[in-house]
Motif scaffolding. Structure first.
Motif, PDB file in Angstrom:
ATOM      1  N   GLN A   1      44.606  24.774  43.119  1.00 50.74           N
ATOM      2  CA  GLN A   1      44.975  23.519  42.446  1.00 50.74           C
ATOM      3  C   GLN A   1      44.684  23.593  40.953  1.00 50.74           C
ATOM      4  N   ALA A   2      43.545  24.169  40.587  1.00 49.82           N
ATOM      5  CA  ALA A   2      43.169  24.275  39.172  1.00 49.82           C
ATOM      6  C   ALA A   2      44.146  25.169  38.412  1.00 49.82           C
ATOM      7  N   THR A   3      44.463  26.328  38.966  1.00 52.69           N
ATOM      8  CA  THR A   3      45.353  27.250  38.253  1.00 52.69           C
ATOM      9  C   THR A   3      46.775  26.704  38.176  1.00 52.69           C
ATOM     10  N   ARG A   4      47.226  26.043  39.211  1.00 53.12           N
ATOM     11  CA  ARG A   4      48.577  25.464  39.192  1.00 53.12           C
ATOM     12  C   ARG A   4      48.700  24.321  38.188  1.00 53.12           C
ATOM     13  N   ALA A   5      47.597  23.645  37.915  1.00 48.70           N
ATOM     14  CA  ALA A   5      47.615  22.490  37.012  1.00 48.70           C
ATOM     15  C   ALA A   5      47.547  22.890  35.547  1.00 48.70           C
ATOM     16  N   MET A   6      47.271  24.152  35.252  1.00 47.73           N
ATOM     17  CA  MET A   6      47.118  24.603  33.866  1.00 47.73           C
ATOM     18  C   MET A   6      48.386  25.326  33.423  1.00 47.73           C
ATOM     19  N   PRO A   7      49.175  24.719  32.542  1.00 38.88           N
ATOM     20  CA  PRO A   7      50.455  25.322  32.174  1.00 38.88           C
ATOM     21  C   PRO A   7      50.326  26.671  31.462  1.00 38.88           C
ATOM     22  N   GLU A   8      49.181  26.958  30.862  1.00 43.27           N
ATOM     23  CA  GLU A   8      48.988  28.247  30.195  1.00 43.27           C
ATOM     24  C   GLU A   8      48.944  29.399  31.199  1.00 43.27           C
ATOM     25  N   ILE A   9      48.590  29.087  32.442  1.00 46.23           N
ATOM     26  CA  ILE A   9      48.489  30.107  33.483  1.00 46.23           C
ATOM     27  C   ILE A   9      49.875  30.346  34.060  1.00 46.23           C
ATOM     28  N   LEU A  10      50.377  31.560  33.860  1.00 47.85           N
ATOM     29  CA  LEU A  10      51.709  31.927  34.321  1.00 47.85           C
ATOM     30  C   LEU A  10      51.693  32.495  35.731  1.00 47.85           C
ATOM     31  N   GLY A  11      50.570  33.075  36.124  1.00 46.18           N
ATOM     32  CA  GLY A  11      50.453  33.661  37.454  1.00 46.18           C
ATOM     33  C   GLY A  11      48.996  33.756  37.856  1.00 46.18           C
ATOM     34  N   ALA A  12      48.731  33.571  39.135  1.00 41.92           N
ATOM     35  CA  ALA A  12      47.382  33.738  39.686  1.00 41.92           C
ATOM     36  C   ALA A  12      47.540  34.465  41.011  1.00 41.92           C
ATOM     37  N   TYR A  13      46.781  35.542  41.186  1.00 43.13           N
ATOM     38  CA  TYR A  13      46.971  36.433  42.325  1.00 43.13           C
ATOM     39  C   TYR A  13      45.633  36.752  42.983  1.00 43.13           C
ATOM     40  N   ARG A  14      45.596  36.689  44.308  1.00 45.56           N
ATOM     41  CA  ARG A  14      44.424  37.140  45.068  1.00 45.56           C
ATOM     42  C   ARG A  14      44.572  38.642  45.249  1.00 45.56           C
ATOM     43  N   MET A  15      43.520  39.384  44.955  1.00 46.54           N
ATOM     44  CA  MET A  15      43.607  40.832  44.877  1.00 46.54           C
ATOM     45  C   MET A  15      42.768  41.517  45.954  1.00 46.54           C
ATOM     46  N   THR A  16      43.076  42.781  46.187  1.00 45.32           N
ATOM     47  CA  THR A  16      42.228  43.626  47.020  1.00 45.32           C
ATOM     48  C   THR A  16      41.214  44.320  46.117  1.00 45.32           C
ATOM     49  N   GLY A  17      40.223  44.949  46.725  1.00 45.39           N
ATOM     50  CA  GLY A  17      39.225  45.687  45.951  1.00 45.39           C
ATOM     51  C   GLY A  17      38.103  44.791  45.474  1.00 45.39           C
ATOM     52  N   ASP A  18      37.399  45.231  44.434  1.00 47.16           N
ATOM     53  CA  ASP A  18      36.230  44.477  43.967  1.00 47.16           C
ATOM     54  C   ASP A  18      36.591  43.286  43.084  1.00 47.16           C
ATOM     55  N   LEU A  19      37.836  43.208  42.653  1.00 46.61           N
ATOM     56  CA  LEU A  19      38.322  42.066  41.889  1.00 46.61           C
ATOM     57  C   LEU A  19      38.889  41.043  42.867  1.00 46.61           C
ATOM     58  N   ASP A  20      38.479  39.787  42.755  1.00 54.49           N
ATOM     59  CA  ASP A  20      38.959  38.767  43.692  1.00 54.49           C
ATOM     60  C   ASP A  20      40.305  38.175  43.282  1.00 54.49           C
ATOM     61  N   TYR A  21      40.438  37.818  42.002  1.00 52.36           N
ATOM     62  CA  TYR A  21      41.661  37.171  41.523  1.00 52.36           C
ATOM     63  C   TYR A  21      42.021  37.706  40.144  1.00 52.36           C
ATOM     64  N   LEU A  22      43.309  37.756  39.883  1.00 47.87           N
ATOM     65  CA  LEU A  22      43.819  38.132  38.567  1.00 47.87           C
ATOM     66  C   LEU A  22      44.720  37.009  38.085  1.00 47.87           C
ATOM     67  N   ILE A  23      44.476  36.555  36.884  1.00 45.48           N
ATOM     68  CA  ILE A  23      45.241  35.465  36.294  1.00 45.48           C
ATOM     69  C   ILE A  23      45.970  35.998  35.068  1.00 45.48           C
ATOM     70  N   GLN A  24      47.238  35.659  34.954  1.00 43.51           N
ATOM     71  CA  GLN A  24      48.025  35.992  33.767  1.00 43.51           C
ATOM     72  C   GLN A  24      48.248  34.691  33.007  1.00 43.51           C
ATOM     73  N   ALA A  25      47.948  34.709  31.713  1.00 39.51           N
ATOM     74  CA  ALA A  25      48.085  33.487  30.915  1.00 39.51           C
ATOM     75  C   ALA A  25      48.692  33.803  29.557  1.00 39.51           C
TER      76      ALA A  25
END
Length: 155
Positions: A90-114
């Protein structure tokens, strides 16, 4: 039946042309794919109805609009429950600067493109994000040179 099984060679040619220019006239599109304008229109409508074509958009130049800084934000969290994920989504979808948010494999949980104006603008985004959802670790990488960026899928 899967959608890809119904997308034939002609549909792929139509989709390739639309990815290059979604504003192309039906006459010009028909000439490029060797179909009549009506046949193109019917196929496009079928691809839209099937959800293959999700939207038709204009691609904008971020720098000319004051959004010259691309940033990738790496997020790690200690919380992996559904409530946290819902709050994060909900937070990432509400922020127009965020173009993409992805749940990732490995030691990184999420990657956000802004996309933001500058580092100060990124800091404001960061402050708003951490105020909305608890995050254990956030780091950012700022794009120095954009070598390739496309929305065109390889068909």
């Amino acid at each position: 039946m899967r959608i890809m099984e119904t997308v034939d060679t002609i549909d792929r040619r139509i989709l390739t042309e639309l990815q290059r220019d979604c504003d192309i006239s039906l006459d010009a599109l028909g000439a490029r794919v060797n179909l009549s304008r009506n046949a193109c229109w019917r196929r496009i409508k079928a691809l839209e109805a099937a959800g293959v074509i999700r939207a038709r958009v204009a691609l904008l130049d971020p720098a000319k609009l004051g959004l010259g800084l691309a940033v990738f934000i790496q997020v790690r969290t200690d919380s992996h429950d559904p409530e946290w994920l819902t709050k994060f989504a909900q937070a990432t979808r509400a922020m127009p600067e965020i173009l993409g948010a992805y749940r990732m494999t490995g030691d990184l949980d999420y990657l956000i493109q802004a996309r933001v104006a500058d580092v100060r603008d990124y800091d404001r985004l960061y402050q708003r994000l951490i105020a909305r959802v608890p995050i254990s670790d956030v780091s950012a990488s700022f794009v120095m040179e954009e070598i390739k960026a496309t929305t065109q899928l390889p068909l």
